[in-house]
Motif scaffolding. Structure first.
Motif, PDB file in Angstrom:
ATOM      1  N   HIS A 128      -0.554 198.312  89.887  1.00  0.00           N
ATOM      2  CA  HIS A 128      -1.346 199.473  89.477  1.00  0.00           C
ATOM      3  C   HIS A 128      -1.161 199.696  87.982  1.00  0.00           C
ATOM      4  O   HIS A 128      -0.027 199.686  87.477  1.00  0.00           O
ATOM      5  CB  HIS A 128      -0.917 200.722  90.230  1.00  0.00           C
TER       6      HIS A 128
ATOM      7  N   ASP B 296     -11.366 198.634  85.063  1.00  0.00           N
ATOM      8  CA  ASP B 296     -11.129 198.364  86.485  1.00  0.00           C
ATOM      9  C   ASP B 296     -11.299 196.880  86.798  1.00  0.00           C
ATOM     10  O   ASP B 296     -10.566 196.317  87.623  1.00  0.00           O
ATOM     11  CB  ASP B 296     -12.067 199.198  87.345  1.00  0.00           C
ATOM     12  N   PHE B 297     -12.263 196.243  86.151  1.00  0.00           N
ATOM     13  CA  PHE B 297     -12.455 194.814  86.365  1.00  0.00           C
ATOM     14  C   PHE B 297     -11.229 194.030  85.912  1.00  0.00           C
ATOM     15  O   PHE B 297     -10.721 193.160  86.639  1.00  0.00           O
ATOM     16  CB  PHE B 297     -13.699 194.316  85.625  1.00  0.00           C
ATOM     17  N   ASN B 298     -10.733 194.327  84.711  1.00  0.00           N
ATOM     18  CA  ASN B 298      -9.599 193.572  84.195  1.00  0.00           C
ATOM     19  C   ASN B 298      -8.320 193.843  84.980  1.00  0.00           C
ATOM     20  O   ASN B 298      -7.510 192.949  85.194  1.00  0.00           O
ATOM     21  CB  ASN B 298      -9.394 193.863  82.707  1.00  0.00           C
TER      22      ASN B 298
ATOM     23  N   ARG C  51      -4.532 191.942  89.121  1.00  0.00           N
ATOM     24  CA  ARG C  51      -4.031 192.228  90.477  1.00  0.00           C
ATOM     25  C   ARG C  51      -4.255 191.019  91.399  1.00  0.00           C
ATOM     26  O   ARG C  51      -3.352 190.609  92.139  1.00  0.00           O
ATOM     27  CB  ARG C  51      -4.747 193.466  91.009  1.00  0.00           C
ATOM     28  N   TRP C  52      -5.439 190.453  91.341  1.00  0.00           N
ATOM     29  CA  TRP C  52      -5.764 189.287  92.166  1.00  0.00           C
ATOM     30  C   TRP C  52      -4.845 188.114  91.793  1.00  0.00           C
ATOM     31  O   TRP C  52      -4.272 187.438  92.663  1.00  0.00           O
ATOM     32  CB  TRP C  52      -7.226 188.923  91.948  1.00  0.00           C
TER      33      TRP C  52
ATOM     34  N   SER D 270     -10.024 189.625  96.524  1.00  0.00           N
ATOM     35  CA  SER D 270     -10.356 191.019  96.228  1.00  0.00           C
ATOM     36  C   SER D 270      -9.821 191.431  94.869  1.00  0.00           C
ATOM     37  O   SER D 270      -8.687 191.102  94.499  1.00  0.00           O
ATOM     38  CB  SER D 270      -9.755 191.931  97.310  1.00  0.00           C
ATOM     39  N   LEU D 271     -10.650 192.183  94.133  1.00  0.00           N
ATOM     40  CA  LEU D 271     -10.214 192.791  92.875  1.00  0.00           C
ATOM     41  C   LEU D 271      -9.537 194.137  93.105  1.00  0.00           C
ATOM     42  O   LEU D 271      -8.841 194.645  92.221  1.00  0.00           O
ATOM     43  CB  LEU D 271     -11.410 192.994  91.948  1.00  0.00           C
ATOM     44  N   GLY D 272      -9.737 194.706  94.270  1.00  0.00           N
ATOM     45  CA  GLY D 272      -9.233 196.047  94.535  1.00  0.00           C
ATOM     46  C   GLY D 272      -7.800 196.049  95.028  1.00  0.00           C
ATOM     47  O   GLY D 272      -7.176 195.006  95.255  1.00  0.00           O
ATOM     48  N   GLU D 273      -7.280 197.251  95.191  1.00  0.00           N
ATOM     49  CA  GLU D 273      -5.961 197.396  95.766  1.00  0.00           C
ATOM     50  C   GLU D 273      -6.030 197.065  97.255  1.00  0.00           C
ATOM     51  O   GLU D 273      -6.997 197.393  97.933  1.00  0.00           O
ATOM     52  CB  GLU D 273      -5.438 198.809  95.559  1.00  0.00           C
ATOM     53  N   GLU D 274      -5.001 196.430  97.738  1.00  0.00           N
ATOM     54  CA  GLU D 274      -4.922 196.042  99.149  1.00  0.00           C
ATOM     55  C   GLU D 274      -3.627 196.614  99.712  1.00  0.00           C
ATOM     56  O   GLU D 274      -2.577 195.954  99.693  1.00  0.00           O
ATOM     57  CB  GLU D 274      -4.949 194.519  99.291  1.00  0.00           C
TER      58      GLU D 274
ATOM     59  N   GLY E 135      -8.347 194.444  88.099  1.00  0.00           N
ATOM     60  CA  GLY E 135      -8.573 193.677  89.307  1.00  0.00           C
ATOM     61  C   GLY E 135      -8.230 192.202  89.147  1.00  0.00           C
ATOM     62  O   GLY E 135      -7.661 191.581  90.051  1.00  0.00           O
TER      63      GLY E 135
END
Length: 217
Positions: free
Chosen positions: A110, A69-71, A76-77, A98-102, A73
């Protein structure tokens, strides 16, 4: 309703934000500097995590979920910053830290979490099997730098975009579709080389903002 397309573990989507500023691209290299500083440290973590994941996959056939999940992120960032700046210039909305989905942001990345990964492939895919893809990516991106101008084909196309924006205020839709397809290719290779999937990235240019790996209604 259309027929679902083939499943792909790496899916990147984007929508062209219009209208776009004629001049903002001239200063985006300054505006993204805070992101570049943060991402410099995150990419150090990305490579360290990839080394740990290599041994985890080799011994357990699993990529630890938190590390995965970190990688994801970090990729994604980086892609959001690239989409805002000189990897696409397709939005003027400042990318979130943010590392998460936006979901509210006009682009997303994804990567499906793999329950099992091959111990044999982990030994060779990141340096041997992916060599043909590295050659393609070198031509497309030259060097994939979040926030700074790419030196490959993508960078040349985005330069055309910048000039068109400056003089006409328009981003040609066909050019956007091509830029998205080329970046999609680069991101698929990045995920495969980073040990995040065993599915070899296709030698195929999937144009447009909608990823053909999605189920499209």
């Amino acid at each position: 309703m259309s027929t679902p397309t083939a499943y792909r573990p790496v899916r990147m989507t984007g929508s062209l934000d219009e209208p776009l500023s004629r001049w903002l691209w001239l200063v985006k290299w300054i505006l993204v500097l805070p992101h570049v500083v943060v991402l410099a440290f995150l990419w150090i973590g990305f490579f360290a995590v990839s080394v740990i994941a290599f041994f985890a996959i080799l011994f357990t056939e699993r990529y630890p979920r938190a590390l995965f999940d970190f990688n994801v992120g970090v990729l994604r960032w980086s892609w959001r910053v690239s989409y805002y700046s000189y990897g696409a210039l397709a939005t003027d909305r400042y990318p979130p830290f943010s590392l998460g989905e936006e979901p509210g942001y006009p682009t997303g990345l994804h990567i499906a979490y793999p329950e099992r990964l091959s111990r044999g492939l982990v030994l060779v895919k990141w340096w041997l099997l992916v060599i043909p893809q590295y050659l393609v990516v070198a031509f497309l991106a030259g060097g994939w730098h979040a926030g700074w101008w790419d030196t490959g084909l993508i960078g040349l196309l985005v330069l055309f975009v910048a000039v068109a924006l400056l003089f006409t205020g328009r981003y040609h839709r066909d050019l956007f579709d091509l830029v998205m397809g080329l970046n999609r290719w680069v991101l698929r290779v990045a995920a495969y080389a980073a040990l995040m999937t065993d599915e070899y990235p296709p030698f195929r240019l999937d144009l447009g903002g909608t990823d053909p790996g999605e189920y499209v209604v």
